[in-house]
Design a protein around this motif. Structure first.
Motif, PDB file in Angstrom:
ATOM      1  N   TYR A  51       2.952   1.609  -8.819  1.00 48.09           N
ATOM      2  CA  TYR A  51       4.087   1.393  -9.042  1.00 48.09           C
ATOM      3  C   TYR A  51       4.749   2.478  -9.796  1.00 48.09           C
ATOM      4  O   TYR A  51       6.099   2.685  -9.499  1.00 48.09           O
ATOM      5  CB  TYR A  51       4.148   0.053  -9.835  1.00 48.09           C
ATOM      6  N   SER A  52       4.227   3.190 -10.857  1.00 45.86           N
ATOM      7  CA  SER A  52       5.033   4.059 -11.469  1.00 45.86           C
ATOM      8  C   SER A  52       5.031   5.403 -10.734  1.00 45.86           C
ATOM      9  O   SER A  52       5.949   6.176 -11.171  1.00 45.86           O
ATOM     10  CB  SER A  52       4.437   4.341 -12.706  1.00 45.86           C
ATOM     11  N   GLY A  53       4.410   5.360  -9.951  1.00 50.62           N
ATOM     12  CA  GLY A  53       4.599   6.766  -8.784  1.00 50.62           C
ATOM     13  C   GLY A  53       3.590   8.076  -9.476  1.00 50.62           C
ATOM     14  O   GLY A  53       3.919   9.023  -8.745  1.00 50.62           O
ATOM     15  N   ASP A  54       2.615   7.612 -10.198  1.00 47.32           N
ATOM     16  CA  ASP A  54       2.053   8.982 -10.905  1.00 47.32           C
ATOM     17  C   ASP A  54       0.492   8.924 -10.323  1.00 47.32           C
ATOM     18  O   ASP A  54      -0.121   9.939 -10.792  1.00 47.32           O
ATOM     19  CB  ASP A  54       2.225   9.019 -12.414  1.00 47.32           C
ATOM     20  N   THR A  55       0.145   8.004  -9.501  1.00 47.00           N
ATOM     21  CA  THR A  55      -1.018   8.106  -9.260  1.00 47.00           C
ATOM     22  C   THR A  55      -1.239   7.615  -7.608  1.00 47.00           C
ATOM     23  O   THR A  55      -0.443   6.837  -7.117  1.00 47.00           O
ATOM     24  CB  THR A  55      -2.095   6.850  -9.682  1.00 47.00           C
ATOM     25  N   SER A  56      -1.939   8.398  -6.760  1.00 45.95           N
ATOM     26  CA  SER A  56      -1.848   8.080  -5.438  1.00 45.95           C
ATOM     27  C   SER A  56      -3.201   8.554  -4.804  1.00 45.95           C
ATOM     28  O   SER A  56      -3.977   9.065  -5.421  1.00 45.95           O
ATOM     29  CB  SER A  56      -0.661   8.923  -4.619  1.00 45.95           C
ATOM     30  N   THR A  57      -3.446   8.081  -3.692  1.00 44.64           N
ATOM     31  CA  THR A  57      -4.552   8.264  -3.036  1.00 44.64           C
ATOM     32  C   THR A  57      -4.420   8.478  -1.644  1.00 44.64           C
ATOM     33  O   THR A  57      -3.578   7.785  -0.875  1.00 44.64           O
ATOM     34  CB  THR A  57      -5.838   7.231  -3.161  1.00 44.64           C
ATOM     35  N   TYR A  58      -5.312   9.167  -0.937  1.00 47.97           N
ATOM     36  CA  TYR A  58      -5.262   9.820   0.458  1.00 47.97           C
ATOM     37  C   TYR A  58      -6.596   9.529   1.319  1.00 47.97           C
ATOM     38  O   TYR A  58      -7.593   9.745   0.648  1.00 47.97           O
ATOM     39  CB  TYR A  58      -4.618  11.031   0.586  1.00 47.97           C
ATOM     40  N   THR A  59      -6.481   9.330   2.527  1.00 50.79           N
ATOM     41  CA  THR A  59      -7.684   9.336   3.197  1.00 50.79           C
ATOM     42  C   THR A  59      -8.005  10.872   3.501  1.00 50.79           C
ATOM     43  O   THR A  59      -7.129  11.642   3.555  1.00 50.79           O
ATOM     44  CB  THR A  59      -7.631   8.630   4.734  1.00 50.79           C
ATOM     45  N   ASP A  60      -9.084  11.067   3.549  1.00 46.27           N
ATOM     46  CA  ASP A  60      -9.850  12.390   3.555  1.00 46.27           C
ATOM     47  C   ASP A  60      -8.946  13.467   4.896  1.00 46.27           C
ATOM     48  O   ASP A  60      -8.872  14.416   4.612  1.00 46.27           O
ATOM     49  CB  ASP A  60     -11.307  12.666   3.755  1.00 46.27           C
ATOM     50  N   SER A  61      -8.794  12.812   5.876  1.00 48.62           N
ATOM     51  CA  SER A  61      -8.390  13.569   6.889  1.00 48.62           C
ATOM     52  C   SER A  61      -6.816  13.786   6.720  1.00 48.62           C
ATOM     53  O   SER A  61      -6.471  14.909   7.673  1.00 48.62           O
ATOM     54  CB  SER A  61      -8.511  12.711   8.532  1.00 48.62           C
ATOM     55  N   VAL A  62      -6.227  13.411   5.874  1.00 45.70           N
ATOM     56  CA  VAL A  62      -4.907  13.827   5.588  1.00 45.70           C
ATOM     57  C   VAL A  62      -4.615  14.719   4.291  1.00 45.70           C
ATOM     58  O   VAL A  62      -3.377  15.106   3.978  1.00 45.70           O
ATOM     59  CB  VAL A  62      -3.910  12.835   5.629  1.00 45.70           C
ATOM     60  N   LYS A  63      -5.508  14.734   3.435  1.00 44.15           N
ATOM     61  CA  LYS A  63      -5.458  15.435   2.198  1.00 44.15           C
ATOM     62  C   LYS A  63      -5.018  16.817   2.528  1.00 44.15           C
ATOM     63  O   LYS A  63      -5.633  17.554   3.230  1.00 44.15           O
ATOM     64  CB  LYS A  63      -6.725  15.246   1.518  1.00 44.15           C
ATOM     65  N   GLY A  64      -3.950  17.252   1.779  1.00 47.59           N
ATOM     66  CA  GLY A  64      -3.441  18.655   1.966  1.00 47.59           C
ATOM     67  C   GLY A  64      -2.285  18.890   2.906  1.00 47.59           C
ATOM     68  O   GLY A  64      -1.614  19.934   2.999  1.00 47.59           O
ATOM     69  N   ARG A  65      -2.241  17.539   3.672  1.00 44.38           N
ATOM     70  CA  ARG A  65      -1.195  17.836   4.776  1.00 44.38           C
ATOM     71  C   ARG A  65      -0.281  16.576   4.458  1.00 44.38           C
ATOM     72  O   ARG A  65       0.884  16.915   4.704  1.00 44.38           O
ATOM     73  CB  ARG A  65      -1.637  17.583   6.124  1.00 44.38           C
ATOM     74  N   PHE A  66      -0.406  15.398   3.969  1.00 41.40           N
ATOM     75  CA  PHE A  66       0.587  14.573   3.823  1.00 41.40           C
ATOM     76  C   PHE A  66       0.674  14.284   2.238  1.00 41.40           C
ATOM     77  O   PHE A  66      -0.048  14.467   1.255  1.00 41.40           O
ATOM     78  CB  PHE A  66      -0.227  13.207   4.415  1.00 41.40           C
ATOM     79  N   THR A  67       2.172  13.727   1.948  1.00 39.52           N
ATOM     80  CA  THR A  67       2.260  13.391   0.651  1.00 39.52           C
ATOM     81  C   THR A  67       3.257  12.387   0.414  1.00 39.52           C
ATOM     82  O   THR A  67       4.076  12.008   1.213  1.00 39.52           O
ATOM     83  CB  THR A  67       3.234  14.401  -0.209  1.00 39.52           C
ATOM     84  N   ILE A  68       2.610  11.321  -0.202  1.00 37.10           N
ATOM     85  CA  ILE A  68       3.353   9.962  -0.479  1.00 37.10           C
ATOM     86  C   ILE A  68       4.140   9.983  -1.832  1.00 37.10           C
ATOM     87  O   ILE A  68       3.611  10.750  -2.957  1.00 37.10           O
ATOM     88  CB  ILE A  68       2.410   8.742  -0.427  1.00 37.10           C
ATOM     89  N   SER A  69       5.310   9.752  -1.832  1.00 37.57           N
ATOM     90  CA  SER A  69       6.011   9.517  -3.119  1.00 37.57           C
ATOM     91  C   SER A  69       7.074   8.405  -2.884  1.00 37.57           C
ATOM     92  O   SER A  69       7.048   7.783  -1.846  1.00 37.57           O
ATOM     93  CB  SER A  69       7.238  10.835  -3.112  1.00 37.57           C
ATOM     94  N   ARG A  70       7.637   8.208  -4.043  1.00 37.82           N
ATOM     95  CA  ARG A  70       8.386   6.793  -4.238  1.00 37.82           C
ATOM     96  C   ARG A  70       9.733   7.108  -5.367  1.00 37.82           C
ATOM     97  O   ARG A  70       9.590   7.771  -5.930  1.00 37.82           O
ATOM     98  CB  ARG A  70       7.624   5.835  -4.594  1.00 37.82           C
ATOM     99  N   ASP A  71      10.684   6.443  -4.967  1.00 38.93           N
ATOM    100  CA  ASP A  71      11.909   6.333  -5.651  1.00 38.93           C
ATOM    101  C   ASP A  71      12.178   4.746  -5.895  1.00 38.93           C
ATOM    102  O   ASP A  71      12.591   3.930  -5.022  1.00 38.93           O
ATOM    103  CB  ASP A  71      13.091   6.935  -4.856  1.00 38.93           C
ATOM    104  N   ASN A  72      11.927   4.456  -7.188  1.00 43.48           N
ATOM    105  CA  ASN A  72      11.853   2.851  -7.489  1.00 43.48           C
ATOM    106  C   ASN A  72      13.421   2.529  -7.659  1.00 43.48           C
ATOM    107  O   ASN A  72      13.594   1.425  -7.349  1.00 43.48           O
ATOM    108  CB  ASN A  72      11.101   2.820  -8.775  1.00 43.48           C
ATOM    109  N   GLU A  73      14.220   3.425  -7.930  1.00 45.54           N
ATOM    110  CA  GLU A  73      15.754   2.992  -7.813  1.00 45.54           C
ATOM    111  C   GLU A  73      16.294   2.537  -6.505  1.00 45.54           C
ATOM    112  O   GLU A  73      16.996   1.613  -6.370  1.00 45.54           O
ATOM    113  CB  GLU A  73      16.415   4.100  -8.529  1.00 45.54           C
ATOM    114  N   LYS A  74      15.500   3.180  -5.353  1.00 41.77           N
ATOM    115  CA  LYS A  74      16.088   2.840  -4.218  1.00 41.77           C
ATOM    116  C   LYS A  74      15.139   1.793  -3.545  1.00 41.77           C
ATOM    117  O   LYS A  74      15.094   1.630  -2.374  1.00 41.77           O
ATOM    118  CB  LYS A  74      16.105   4.038  -3.156  1.00 41.77           C
TER     119      LYS A  74
END
Length: 122
Positions: A51-74
């Motif tokens: 929820y706070s946007g400071d922790t994320s996890t990825y499946t191995d096949s996308v690590k280093g290529r994909f980035t997840i982020s969030r804007d809670n105001e939106k």
């Protein structure tokens, strides 16, 4: 009532980039993420963010290529996908749940979007 709406899918050549967006309305929305499902394959978690946007996890096949982020105001999360490969082709589903922390199981997400198609050509 929570509504989850994705956007940003499409057709791209291998090596290209796409950014998916997802807006989830409602006060019950906490942790969010993206799952994907390709034809004939099982659904898999791509990335998830707390929820706070400071922790994320990825499946191995996308690590280093994909980035997840969030804007809670939106009430919006994003999935920046770079160096796309044909094996990334799938329907991508945005999910939202009531947990504050990162969750990897689909059972932890109560709300699902309709899905957006991502097709990567070789």
């Amino acid at each position: 009532q929570v509504q989850v709406v994705e956007s940003g899918g499409g057709l791209v050549q291998a090596g290209g980039s796409l950014r998916l967006s997802c807006t989830a309305s409602g006060t019950l929305v906490r942790g969010m993420g993206w799952f994907r499902q390709a034809p004939g394959k099982e659904r898999e978690l791509v990335a998830a963010i707390n929820y706070s946007g400071d922790t994320s996890t990825y499946t191995d096949s996308v690590k280093g290529r994909f980035t997840i982020s969030r804007d809670n105001e939106k009430n919006t999360i994003y999935l920046q996908m770079n160096s796309l490969k044909p094996e990334d082709t799938a329907v991508y589903y945005c999910v939202a749940g009531r947990y504050l922390t990162v969750r990897t199981s689909p059972t932890h997400y109560d709300f699902w979007g309709q899905g957006t198609q991502v097709t990567v050509s070789s």
